[in-house]
Design a protein around this motif. Structure first.
Motif, PDB file in Angstrom:
ATOM      1  N   THR A   7       0.838  -1.200   0.000  1.00  0.00           N
ATOM      2  CA  THR A   7       0.000   0.000   0.000  1.00  0.00           C
ATOM      3  C   THR A   7       0.873   1.249   0.000  1.00  0.00           C
ATOM      4  OG1 THR A   7      -0.125   0.114   2.419  1.00  0.00           O
ATOM      5  CG2 THR A   7      -1.854  -1.146   1.276  1.00  0.00           C
ATOM      6  N   ALA A   8       0.321   2.320  -0.523  1.00  0.00           N
ATOM      7  CA  ALA A   8       1.005   3.622  -0.541  1.00  0.00           C
ATOM      8  C   ALA A   8      -0.037   4.702  -0.783  1.00  0.00           C
ATOM      9  CB  ALA A   8       2.073   3.655  -1.634  1.00  0.00           C
ATOM     10  N   ASP A   9       0.327   5.925  -0.449  1.00  0.00           N
ATOM     11  CA  ASP A   9      -0.496   7.057  -0.862  1.00  0.00           C
ATOM     12  C   ASP A   9      -0.223   7.373  -2.332  1.00  0.00           C
ATOM     13  OD1 ASP A   9      -1.680   7.514   1.686  1.00  0.00           O
ATOM     14  OD2 ASP A   9       0.150   8.559   2.324  1.00  0.00           O
ATOM     15  N   VAL A  10       1.091   7.366  -2.694  1.00  0.00           N
ATOM     16  CA  VAL A  10       1.502   7.712  -4.057  1.00  0.00           C
ATOM     17  C   VAL A  10       2.569   6.736  -4.525  1.00  0.00           C
ATOM     18  CG1 VAL A  10       2.359   9.523  -5.588  1.00  0.00           C
ATOM     19  CG2 VAL A  10       1.118  10.162  -3.507  1.00  0.00           C
ATOM     20  N   VAL A  11       2.400   6.234  -5.745  1.00  0.00           N
ATOM     21  CA  VAL A  11       3.452   5.456  -6.400  1.00  0.00           C
ATOM     22  C   VAL A  11       4.081   6.327  -7.475  1.00  0.00           C
ATOM     23  CG1 VAL A  11       3.986   3.465  -7.849  1.00  0.00           C
ATOM     24  CG2 VAL A  11       2.356   3.230  -5.960  1.00  0.00           C
ATOM     25  N   GLN A  31       3.274  12.210   2.656  1.00  0.00           N
ATOM     26  CA  GLN A  31       2.673  11.162   1.843  1.00  0.00           C
ATOM     27  C   GLN A  31       3.513   9.876   1.950  1.00  0.00           C
ATOM     28  OE1 GLN A  31      -0.296  11.745  -0.392  1.00  0.00           O
ATOM     29  NE2 GLN A  31      -0.334  13.236   1.274  1.00  0.00           N
ATOM     30  N   VAL A 197       0.585  -2.759  -5.687  1.00  0.00           N
ATOM     31  CA  VAL A 197       0.595  -1.713  -4.682  1.00  0.00           C
ATOM     32  C   VAL A 197      -0.724  -0.945  -4.777  1.00  0.00           C
ATOM     33  CG1 VAL A 197       1.811   0.258  -3.702  1.00  0.00           C
ATOM     34  CG2 VAL A 197       3.091  -1.477  -4.991  1.00  0.00           C
ATOM     35  N   CYS A 199      -2.981   2.159  -4.065  1.00  0.00           N
ATOM     36  CA  CYS A 199      -2.564   3.554  -3.886  1.00  0.00           C
ATOM     37  C   CYS A 199      -3.683   4.507  -4.266  1.00  0.00           C
ATOM     38  CB  CYS A 199      -1.322   3.861  -4.722  1.00  0.00           C
ATOM     39  SG  CYS A 199      -1.583   3.628  -6.495  1.00  0.00           S
TER      40      CYS A 199
END
Length: 390
Positions: A7-11, A31, A197, A199
């Motif tokens: 998981t991520a906020d931004v890739v 972020q 991921v 996102c």
């Protein structure tokens, strides 16, 4: 090897200087960032660049505004990044070897002064003090004190390292193979060769390869690779003090031809080698070195600095810059795919423009004030949409 988070906020796709700056600026904004690159880190366009941070080659307009914001941010980076990256605020000297270039240079200086850009016309003794080894018959130049230079790979690596320190994950050898979208069509995840991921946003900072990323997401970009050839001399005693180039270089930036456009660009490095450029050619991803182009670059460099005639070349190499028909970077959210943000199309100016580009991306994703007007760079601008349709 860094494990790929799920998981991520931004890739951020692309670990060159633009992607690295985006990762750093977004990490500063708290972020959760994941950077992925299909190859070795910083090994693409950035690795084949000269490290130019220039205002001198940009006429008044949106790109100059972006450049001025970037120059200021590069100064900040030099003070705030823990890792060094050979930042040299050496200034630029633009010379005019013939009457046509002289007229063009004088016109550009007038236009730059109208927007309060720092520039001085120098000649005679004053010019010799700036560049003692310049050809004796070159008697007029413009000095731009705000021009600077960095070592591109070191700069990208420093930004990625700082982003890591702020919590970002940086994963090389990780190719993007697709995207997942939610019910509203917004990007919800990035599928890669190492896993998926989830996102909320994706930054396409893949340079000349950014159209392939856009197509995977269901969009398109009018970006093409523009080939450039550079030469590296043996280490030499101090010879070139500034970033020095001929005024005709500005004209090659917008000369959209299939044949190579060549102008003299000469600059030293802390190691003593001298970089010689430059050429621009819309030749696809042809990585072959054209000896005729090499000879033309060398001859024009010797025209500026005759002492280079006796210098040996260590190597020549080719790089690919992301060319856009209207010669402005593409920075902003894709009009067709929500959650897909582009940071590409800088041609040969990506290193210089990276910080303010990253600030524009950060501002768009986090809904905060931008460093300059973002509208001229938006992916939905009419000149771009027309090029896509064509």
């Amino acid at each position: 090897m860094t494990a790929l988070p799920t998981t991520a906020d931004v890739v951020v796709i692309g670990s060159g200087v633009v992607g690295a700056a985006c990762a750093y600026e977004l990490s500063l904004a708290l972020q959760r960032v994941v950077v992925v690159d299909r190859g070795h880190l910083t090994a693409g366009t950035t690795a084949s660049g000269e490290g130019n941070i220039l205002v001198s080659d940009k006429p008044p307009g949106p790109e100059l505004d972006l450049a001025r914001a970037s120059v200021a941010r590069w100064r900040d980076y030099a003070g705030e990044l823990a890792r060094g990256f050979e930042y040299e605020p050496k200034g630029g000297v633009v010379v005019a070897p013939d009457e046509a270039q002289r007229a063009g240079l004088l016109d550009l200086v007038v236009r730059h002064r109208e927007v309060d850009l720092s520039v001085d016309l120098v000649e005679g003794t004053e010019l010799r003090l700036l560049e003692p080894h310049l050809a004796r018959d070159l008697d007029l130049a413009a000095h731009y004190p705000d021009d600077a230079q960095v070592q591109p790979v070191l700069a990208s690596s420093a930004l990625l390292a700082e982003a890591r320190d702020l919590g970002a994950a940086v994963v090389g050898g990780c190719e993007v193979i697709g995207f997942d979208h939610d019910a509203d069509g917004r990007i919800a995840a990035v599928r890669t060769t190492l896993g998926v991921v989830a996102c909320g946003a994706v930054v396409n900072a893949a340079g000349p390869w950014s159209p392939a990323v856009a197509r995977l997401a269901g969009s398109d970009l009018p970006v093409r690779p523009r080939k450039g050839t550079l030469l590296v001399t043996e280490p030499l005693p101090p010879l070139v003090r500034h970033k020095v180039y001929e005024a005709g270089y500005v004209g090659t930036l917008t000369a959209d031809t299939e044949t190579a456009q060549v102008s003299a660009v000469v600059e030293s490095t802390p190691s003593g080698t001298i970089l010689l450029g430059s050429s621009r050619e819309l030749a696809g991803f042809d990585a072959s070195v054209d000896l005729a182009v090499v000879r033309r670059i060398a001859a024009r460099a010797v025209r500026l600095f005759p002492a280079l005639a006796d210098a040996a070349l260590l190597r020549t190499y080719v790089g690919f810059r992301p060319w856009v028909p209207d010669h402005l970077p593409i920075v902003g959210e894709d009009p067709a795919v929500r959650g897909l943000w582009h940071a590409t199309g800088h041609e040969g100016a990506g290193i210089g423009l990276a910080p303010a580009t990253a600030q524009l991306v950060r501002a768009g994703i986090t809904a905060t004030p931008p460093p300059c007007d973002p509208l001229p760079f938006r992916a939905s601008r009419p000149s771009l949409t027309a090029a896509v349709r064509a």
